[in-house]
Design a protein around this motif. Structure first.
Motif, PDB file in Angstrom:
ATOM      1  N   HIS A 151      -9.647   7.925   0.863  1.00 53.75           N
ATOM      2  CA  HIS A 151      -9.039   7.673  -0.670  1.00 53.75           C
ATOM      3  C   HIS A 151      -8.468   9.326  -0.903  1.00 53.75           C
ATOM      4  CE1 HIS A 151      -9.253   7.269  -4.982  1.00 53.75           C
ATOM      5  NE2 HIS A 151      -9.115   5.864  -4.666  1.00 53.75           N
ATOM      6  N   GLU A 196       0.889  -1.177  -0.058  1.00 50.46           N
ATOM      7  CA  GLU A 196      -0.074  -0.050   0.022  1.00 50.46           C
ATOM      8  C   GLU A 196       0.854   1.340   0.034  1.00 50.46           C
ATOM      9  OE1 GLU A 196      -3.836   1.596   2.464  1.00 50.46           O
ATOM     10  OE2 GLU A 196      -2.518   0.640   3.490  1.00 50.46           O
ATOM     11  N   LYS A 197       0.309   2.330  -0.727  1.00 48.27           N
ATOM     12  CA  LYS A 197       1.189   3.644  -0.589  1.00 48.27           C
ATOM     13  C   LYS A 197       0.191   4.474   0.083  1.00 48.27           C
ATOM     14  CE  LYS A 197       3.342   1.601  -4.116  1.00 48.27           C
ATOM     15  NZ  LYS A 197       3.566   0.012  -4.000  1.00 48.27           N
ATOM     16  N   LYS A 207       4.831   2.209  -9.486  1.00 52.55           N
ATOM     17  CA  LYS A 207       4.053   1.557 -10.282  1.00 52.55           C
ATOM     18  C   LYS A 207       4.725   0.175 -10.293  1.00 52.55           C
ATOM     19  CE  LYS A 207       2.421   4.973 -13.417  1.00 52.55           C
ATOM     20  NZ  LYS A 207       3.486   5.960 -13.702  1.00 52.55           N
ATOM     21  N   ASP A 244      -2.549   5.293  -2.334  1.00 50.28           N
ATOM     22  CA  ASP A 244      -3.791   4.540  -2.272  1.00 50.28           C
ATOM     23  C   ASP A 244      -4.601   5.040  -1.330  1.00 50.28           C
ATOM     24  OD1 ASP A 244      -2.829   2.708  -4.098  1.00 50.28           O
ATOM     25  OD2 ASP A 244      -1.828   1.812  -2.519  1.00 50.28           O
ATOM     26  N   ARG A 245      -4.107   5.768  -0.286  1.00 51.60           N
ATOM     27  CA  ARG A 245      -4.516   6.422   0.926  1.00 51.60           C
ATOM     28  C   ARG A 245      -4.010   7.556   1.574  1.00 51.60           C
ATOM     29  NH1 ARG A 245      -5.021   3.963   6.479  1.00 51.60           N
ATOM     30  NH2 ARG A 245      -3.398   2.543   5.548  1.00 51.60           N
TER      31      ARG A 245
END
Ligand code: ATP
Ligand code: MG
Lengths: 218, 272
Positions: free
Chosen positions: B249, B47-48, B213, B234-235
């Protein structure tokens, strides 16, 4: 003028001893400086304390008294040194104590970002010291070492007091046996000491110039 | 038989969904000042997460505690379910020793605001030093990995240069390469562009975008670059005064911020 030329060859054997004492005690001081310097920044407080006591003891008392202790008093405890060894040990421990402060200061002068980057790369404490901190600290130390080695050279003249036939000792012998040589002897002593010091002085200047290269800026 | 297999699998399932990083009620005090007040935060595998918030809100402190550069005052930080700053002995948690920290640290990497490259080493050695000495790679393997990565960040022609010969943007790209070749599971970025001249910011952000990516590394990015955060995350987590004020988000955070503080924070950014 003739007197000056007469004196020189008689001083030279003493100069050789002086240089030998200088080199041997500088080597000892170098080792001592790293051991004590690293001890001063150890993560173990007991190690820090012991090395701090050593450093303060040897910086806080006179070199002459230390020399006499090692040469005249230690035999009472069964430890007997030759004059040469006693001189080298006293000088090495004394100037090593001063030089350990240089080592310690240099290690602390490497910016904390270098330590943090090493931790982030998961290096062990010893890897961080060996690969990252010491190579940079070393460049910072060198001018200090240069200056201390000049001090050390001057300090070597004290070994004449424990019967070592160094440059000073030779000079005093010549002067004692021929009082009209007093002036020439002391002039030549200055000259020869200075000639021995000259490479050290030049080296120290050079090192000072390069000290900040390859060291992280805070 | 089939039943048991299924059961086995399902009993494994919680593990799979276990967060990579978990902060549980984490507090941090500097002297008497409590800069983090019971932080709960989870980061999933890959997760980013962008951390945004005003100066002093605790963003740097949060990631420095994960990098083991700063010790939490209370609470538990876990990595892969294992407490980072503590060791489990039986049911008890005792303070972690260096060995434990080193074991867990191998999954964490960090890029710093001021690069912190090693000035006495060439660029190549900056990147190979830890793989050789920490991971135990051979010199050839480490070189290959490093050259590969340096090519990726566009510095394949600088292998023998020293850090002082590089621009800030180049230095930071080296620092990113240096961290990535250690193959961490989570990578921490602390305002990695804020020490750069404005015209050099883009090249560094692009490298991080590509990295995000191409890899399944989790990332925690402390940043003031809102477009970048929006792009890559992502968050987004908005911190205020040592607490999470709002998270969600990126679209929601930037388009329809709920809390007044976040609205205020974002409007200051849009106006400057
Ligand atoms: N080593 C320290 N000693 C004392 N106080 C500290 C220390 N490190 C951080 N602080 C304080 O903790 C608070 C949070 O700091 P932190 O650096 O985490 O904030 P930040 O969100 O990263 O801010 P910035 O955007 O300015 O980088 C600040 O009030 C700061 O002054
Ligand atoms: Mg910060």
């Amino acid at each position: 003028m003739e007197a000056y030329i007469n004196i020189l060859p008689r001083l030279l054997p003493g100069a050789v001893i002086t240089v030998q004492v200088l080199l041997a005690s500088a080597a000892l001081a170098f080792v001592v400086a790293f051991v004590a310097g690293l001890g001063r920044v150890s993560k173990y407080s007991i190690v820090r304390k012991i090395t701090a006591v050593y450093v303060e003891l040897f910086r806080g008392t006179s070199l002459l008294v230390q020399l006499f202790w090692i040469y005249f008093a230690l035999p009472a405890f069964g430890i007997q040194f030759s004059p040469f060894l006693a001189g080298v040990v006293a000088l090495g421990l004394n100037y090593g104590a001063y030089a350990s402060e240089v080592v310690r200061g240099a290690i602390l002068a490497v910016p904390s970002g270098q330590t943090e980057a090493s931790i982030a790369l998961n290096m062990s404490n010893w890897q961080r010291m060996r690969l990252i901190i010491l190579p940079q600290a070393f460049r910072i130390m060198l001018p200090g070492f240069g200056n201390i080695s000049i001090e050390l050279l001057k300090g070597t003249s004290l070994v004449s007091l424990i019967t070592l036939t160094d440059l000073t000792y030779k000079g005093l012998i010549i002067q004692n046996t021929n009082l009209s040589y007093t002036m020439p002897v002391f002039v030549m002593l200055l000259v020869v000491y200075f000639i021995i010091a000259l490479p050290l002085i030049i080296l120290a200047k050079k090192l000072e110039k390069n000290a900040s290269r390859g060291v992280a800026k805070a | 038989m089939g039943m048991t297999e299924k059961q086995l699998k399902s009993s494994n399932k919680p593990d799979k969904e276990m967060p990579l990083v978990q902060y549980e009620n984490v507090t941090k005090k500097f002297g008497d000042v409590e800069v983090l007040k019971g932080l709960d935060l989870e980061i999933k595998q890959g997760e980013k997460v962008a951390l945004i918030g005003p100066s002093g809100s605790g963003k740097t402190t949060i990631i420095r505690m994960l990098m083991t550069l700063e010790k939490p005052s209370g609470g538990v930080i876990s990595l892969n379910g294992e407490p980072l700053w503590h060791k489990k002995i039986g049911d008890k948690l005792v303070p972690a020793d260096e060995k434990h920290l080193r074991k867990l640290r191998s999954d964490i990497g960090m890029v710093f605001q001021h690069f912190n490259l090693f000035p006495h080493m060439t660029i190549l050695r900056n990147v190979t030093e830890a793989p050789i000495h920490v991971l135990g790679l051979s010199k050839e393997e480490a070189n290959e990995r490093a050259v590969d990565m340096l090519n990726k960040v566009g510095l394949g022609d600088k292998l023998d240069a020293y850090p002082e010969q590089l621009s800030g943007g180049q230095k930071q790209r080296v620092a990113i390469a240096r961290a990535v070749v250690m193959h961490p599971k989570v990578m921490l970025f602390d305002e990695v562009t804020s020490a750069l001249d404005p015209e050099l910011v883009g090249e560094v952000l692009q490298v991080i975008r590509d990295l995000a990516k191409e890899t399944d590394m989790a990332m925690i990015l402390v940043t003031h670059e809102m477009d970048f955060a929006r792009d890559i995350a992502d968050r987004v987590v908005f911190l205020h005064n040592g607490q999470i004020e709002e998270e969600g988000h990126p679209e929601d955070i930037f388009e329809t911020p709920e809390s007044e503080r976040l609205q205020g924070f974002l409007s200051r950014f849009l106006n400057t």
